[in-house]
Design an enzyme around this catalytic site. Structure first.
Site, mmCIF file in Angstrom:
data_model
loop_
_atom_site.group_PDB
_atom_site.id
_atom_site.type_symbol
_atom_site.label_atom_id
_atom_site.label_comp_id
_atom_site.label_asym_id
_atom_site.label_seq_id
_atom_site.Cartn_x
_atom_site.Cartn_y
_atom_site.Cartn_z
ATOM 1 N N GLU A 90 28.941 26.827 18.244
ATOM 2 C CA GLU A 90 28.028 26.854 17.100
ATOM 3 C C GLU A 90 27.146 28.097 17.138
ATOM 4 O O GLU A 90 26.737 28.561 18.202
ATOM 5 C CB GLU A 90 27.150 25.596 17.105
ATOM 6 C CG GLU A 90 27.985 24.333 16.896
ATOM 7 C CD GLU A 90 27.159 23.066 16.706
ATOM 8 O OE1 GLU A 90 27.534 22.259 15.860
ATOM 9 O OE2 GLU A 90 26.146 22.879 17.407
ATOM 10 N N CYS A 103 21.152 33.021 16.132
ATOM 11 C CA CYS A 103 21.086 32.346 17.425
ATOM 12 C C CYS A 103 22.527 32.155 17.899
ATOM 13 O O CYS A 103 23.303 31.449 17.258
ATOM 14 C CB CYS A 103 20.372 31.013 17.236
ATOM 15 S SG CYS A 103 20.336 29.989 18.708
ATOM 16 N N CYS A 110 27.745 23.853 28.828
ATOM 17 C CA CYS A 110 26.654 24.371 29.656
ATOM 18 C C CYS A 110 26.594 23.553 30.935
ATOM 19 O O CYS A 110 26.845 22.352 30.923
ATOM 20 C CB CYS A 110 25.331 24.254 28.899
ATOM 21 S SG CYS A 110 23.929 24.974 29.778
ATOM 22 N N CYS A 114 19.895 20.171 31.431
ATOM 23 C CA CYS A 114 18.530 19.862 30.973
ATOM 24 C C CYS A 114 18.548 18.549 30.186
ATOM 25 O O CYS A 114 19.389 18.358 29.310
ATOM 26 C CB CYS A 114 17.976 20.995 30.108
ATOM 27 S SG CYS A 114 17.906 22.565 30.974
ATOM 28 N N CYS A 117 18.334 18.494 26.147
ATOM 29 C CA CYS A 117 19.140 19.417 25.345
ATOM 30 C C CYS A 117 20.525 18.851 25.070
ATOM 31 O O CYS A 117 21.199 18.365 25.977
ATOM 32 C CB CYS A 117 19.256 20.752 26.080
ATOM 33 S SG CYS A 117 20.224 21.975 25.180
ATOM 34 N N GLU A 158 24.061 28.869 29.182
ATOM 35 C CA GLU A 158 22.995 29.543 29.924
ATOM 36 C C GLU A 158 23.421 31.009 30.063
ATOM 37 O O GLU A 158 24.340 31.322 30.838
ATOM 38 C CB GLU A 158 22.818 28.858 31.289
ATOM 39 C CG GLU A 158 22.016 29.640 32.322
ATOM 40 C CD GLU A 158 20.657 30.143 31.825
ATOM 41 O OE1 GLU A 158 19.874 29.359 31.272
ATOM 42 O OE2 GLU A 158 20.397 31.352 31.980
ATOM 43 N N SER A 189 17.333 34.006 26.513
ATOM 44 C CA SER A 189 16.566 32.854 26.977
ATOM 45 C C SER A 189 17.260 32.236 28.184
ATOM 46 O O SER A 189 18.462 32.019 28.171
ATOM 47 C CB SER A 189 16.480 31.828 25.840
ATOM 48 O OG SER A 189 15.763 30.693 26.261
ATOM 49 N N SER A 212 12.563 29.299 29.689
ATOM 50 C CA SER A 212 12.359 27.904 29.316
ATOM 51 C C SER A 212 11.563 27.236 30.433
ATOM 52 O O SER A 212 12.119 26.816 31.440
ATOM 53 C CB SER A 212 13.716 27.214 29.138
ATOM 54 O OG SER A 212 14.388 27.796 28.058
ATOM 55 N N LEU A 213 10.265 27.158 30.236
ATOM 56 C CA LEU A 213 9.405 26.648 31.303
ATOM 57 C C LEU A 213 9.214 25.127 31.172
ATOM 58 O O LEU A 213 9.567 24.375 32.069
ATOM 59 C CB LEU A 213 8.060 27.382 31.257
ATOM 60 C CG LEU A 213 7.110 27.104 32.414
ATOM 61 C CD1 LEU A 213 7.708 27.527 33.742
ATOM 62 C CD2 LEU A 213 5.766 27.805 32.197
ATOM 63 N N HIS A 214 8.653 24.698 30.086
ATOM 64 C CA HIS A 214 8.569 23.279 29.681
ATOM 65 C C HIS A 214 7.706 22.356 30.537
ATOM 66 O O HIS A 214 7.439 21.223 30.134
ATOM 67 C CB HIS A 214 9.961 22.643 29.540
ATOM 68 C CG HIS A 214 10.864 23.361 28.597
ATOM 69 N ND1 HIS A 214 10.460 23.848 27.384
ATOM 70 C CD2 HIS A 214 12.183 23.699 28.702
ATOM 71 C CE1 HIS A 214 11.481 24.434 26.775
ATOM 72 N NE2 HIS A 214 12.526 24.366 27.557
ATOM 73 N N ASN A 288 12.863 18.578 19.800
ATOM 74 C CA ASN A 288 13.745 17.927 18.835
ATOM 75 C C ASN A 288 14.470 16.776 19.505
ATOM 76 O O ASN A 288 15.007 16.932 20.598
ATOM 77 C CB ASN A 288 14.772 18.923 18.312
ATOM 78 C CG ASN A 288 14.113 19.975 17.456
ATOM 79 O OD1 ASN A 288 13.478 19.651 16.449
ATOM 80 N ND2 ASN A 288 14.217 21.232 17.863
ATOM 81 N N CYS A 331 16.506 24.018 17.872
ATOM 82 C CA CYS A 331 16.585 24.216 19.318
ATOM 83 C C CYS A 331 17.079 22.959 20.015
ATOM 84 O O CYS A 331 16.565 21.870 19.790
ATOM 85 C CB CYS A 331 15.212 24.504 19.907
ATOM 86 S SG CYS A 331 14.461 25.960 19.265
HETATM 87 N N1 SAH Z 1 20.122 27.967 28.329
HETATM 88 C C1 SAH Z 1 19.107 28.799 27.777
HETATM 89 C C2 SAH Z 1 19.225 29.037 26.280
HETATM 90 C C3 SAH Z 1 19.551 27.856 25.388
HETATM 91 S S1 SAH Z 1 18.300 26.795 24.863
HETATM 92 C C4 SAH Z 1 17.748 28.240 28.115
HETATM 93 O O1 SAH Z 1 17.677 27.182 28.683
HETATM 94 O O2 SAH Z 1 16.759 28.898 27.865
HETATM 95 C C5 SAH Z 1 17.171 27.616 23.831
HETATM 96 C C6 SAH Z 1 15.789 26.977 23.902
HETATM 97 O O3 SAH Z 1 15.761 25.672 23.283
HETATM 98 C C7 SAH Z 1 15.363 26.760 25.337
HETATM 99 O O4 SAH Z 1 14.020 27.101 25.511
HETATM 100 C C8 SAH Z 1 15.548 25.279 25.502
HETATM 101 O O5 SAH Z 1 14.811 24.781 26.571
HETATM 102 C C9 SAH Z 1 15.106 24.781 24.143
HETATM 103 N N2 SAH Z 1 15.505 23.406 23.888
HETATM 104 C C10 SAH Z 1 16.550 22.734 24.385
HETATM 105 N N3 SAH Z 1 16.583 21.483 23.927
HETATM 106 C C11 SAH Z 1 15.538 21.345 23.097
HETATM 107 C C12 SAH Z 1 15.042 20.282 22.287
HETATM 108 N N4 SAH Z 1 15.645 19.095 22.249
HETATM 109 N N5 SAH Z 1 13.954 20.515 21.538
HETATM 110 C C13 SAH Z 1 13.357 21.718 21.549
HETATM 111 N N6 SAH Z 1 13.768 22.753 22.286
HETATM 112 C C14 SAH Z 1 14.841 22.570 23.063
#
Ligand code: SAH
Length: 339
Positions: A90, A103, A110, A114, A117, A158, A189, A212-214, A288, A331
């Site tokens: 996609e 994007c 992947c 996470c 995701c 990734e 990212s 992607s810190l979170h 999301n 995202c």
């Molecule tokens: N693998 C890479 C790039 C893909 S994700 C990474 O982890 O950075 C792109 C961004 O979307 C990342 O910051 C990821 O953490 C975020 N993301 C993933 N799932 C999400 C969700 N359900 N809601 C919001 N952001 C999300």
């Protein structure tokens, strides 16, 4: 057969030599591929018939088929591409006031796992090659009849786990004779593959790094992102500091806000402590919801409080506009799909 879009200009010159052709033919081919965006070798009319024949015999052009295209009410488009081996990826096109952002995906599936995701939970199949990565941009530009000005590696996969192909793709996207998109308009990212962040800092590419810190402590981050067990926050931030020092580029930290998980003021306070003094920016993403996901979106009020706390304490933070969630293009909502 080899994909002709997998070659850098220098590599294609070598290929031409091997075919007993003049190296400058590579430049002409680049012009056809990336400026004219032709779909077959016959359209390369300033090449001899003989050379066109040789090209047909030796290379493919990797023209993706569009399996499905969805358009959101906000104008965002999600493409499902057939990558020509039975797999599909996609790609999302978004329109902003400053132009079009795309994007793109870097892998089929992947490995990172996470918890929030949708790209997780499906089996990893393989890396995309550099040409396959770049083709997403060409295919979308052709179909939508637009020119992309920003590229983000935030689709499926990734990027730093497919390091060589991604770096090669960035150089192609950036090259004046290829897509000619400024490095500063390209963002990579990562979920935080520390050794690769050190490596990227040495590449001399001026792209933006997003992390992607979170979460602000290892317990919470590990519960959301298994990669944190291998590369905990302290090591990740050390690598980020090194990246900033070497490249002089501001890092963007992504922080997806999930209700009752990482969205209260205590988290904001810890985040300020972690990032204080760093050349950085925080991108807050309302998380999301995904199928079977255990996280739900924070309230708008909490999201704004979180942002205001950061901004009032010296950390520049913005809330990412949610685009395309009605077509699962936002995202974390992209998945690997089968044909
Ligand atoms: N693998 C890479 C790039 C893909 S994700 C990474 O982890 O950075 C792109 C961004 O979307 C990342 O910051 C990821 O953490 C975020 N993301 C993933 N799932 C999400 C969700 N359900 N809601 C919001 N952001 C999300």
């Amino acid at each position: 057969m080899k994909n002709i879009k997998d070659f850098s200009l220098d590599e294609l010159k070598e290929e031409m030599k091997a075919l007993q052709e003049k190296p400058f033919r590579a430049e002409q081919i680049f012009q056809w591929l990336y400026q004219e965006k032709v779909k077959n070798f016959d359209e390369m009319t300033n090449l001899s018939l003989e050379l066109r024949e040789k090209l047909k015999q030796n290379y493919t052009m990797c023209n993706y088929n569009i399996i499905k295209k969805q358009e959101s009410k906000d104008g965002t488009k999600k493409y499902l591409f057939d990558v020509l081996d039975g797999n599909a990826i996609e790609t999302v096109l978004m329109e902003y006031h400053h132009g079009y952002s795309i994007c793109i995906s870097s892998q089929i599936g992947c490995k990172m796992g996470c918890k929030f995701c949708a790209s997780t939970g499906i089996q990893f199949v393989r890396n995309l090659t550099a040409g396959e990565i770049v083709e997403q941009i060409i295919a979308v530009e052709q179909d939508s009849n637009i020119i992309v000005s920003n590229v983000v590696f935030m689709g499926i996969g990734e990027p730093l786990d497919n390091y060589d192909n991604v770096v090669k793709a960035i150089r192609l996207i950036n090259h004046p004779k290829c897509l000619n998109i400024g490095a500063r308009h390209i963002s990579v990212s990562t979920s935080g593959l520390v050794p690769k962040i050190y490596k990227l800092a040495e590449e001399n590419i001026q792209c933006t790094l997003s992390i992607s810190l979170h979460a602000t402590n290892n317990k919470k981050r590990s519960s959301m992102m298994p990669v944190n067990d291998s590369y905990p926050i302290e090591e990740l931030l050390q690598a980020c500091k090194d990246y900033i020092e070497k490249t002089n580029r501001r890092i963007s930290f992504e922080y997806a806000l999930a209700k009752d998980n990482n969205d209260n003021l205590e988290d904001a306070k810890e985040l300020v402590k972690l990032l204080k003094g760093m050349l950085c920016h925080v991108n807050l993403i309302p998380i999301n919801k995904i199928e079977h996901g255990m996280y739900t979106k924070s309230s708008n009020e909490n999201i704004m409080k979180f942002r205001d706390y950061l901004n009032n304490h010296g950390i520049v933070a913005t809330i990412r506009r949610e685009l395309g969630s009605d077509i699962e293009a936002a995202c974390g909502q992209l998945r690997r799909q089968n044909l």
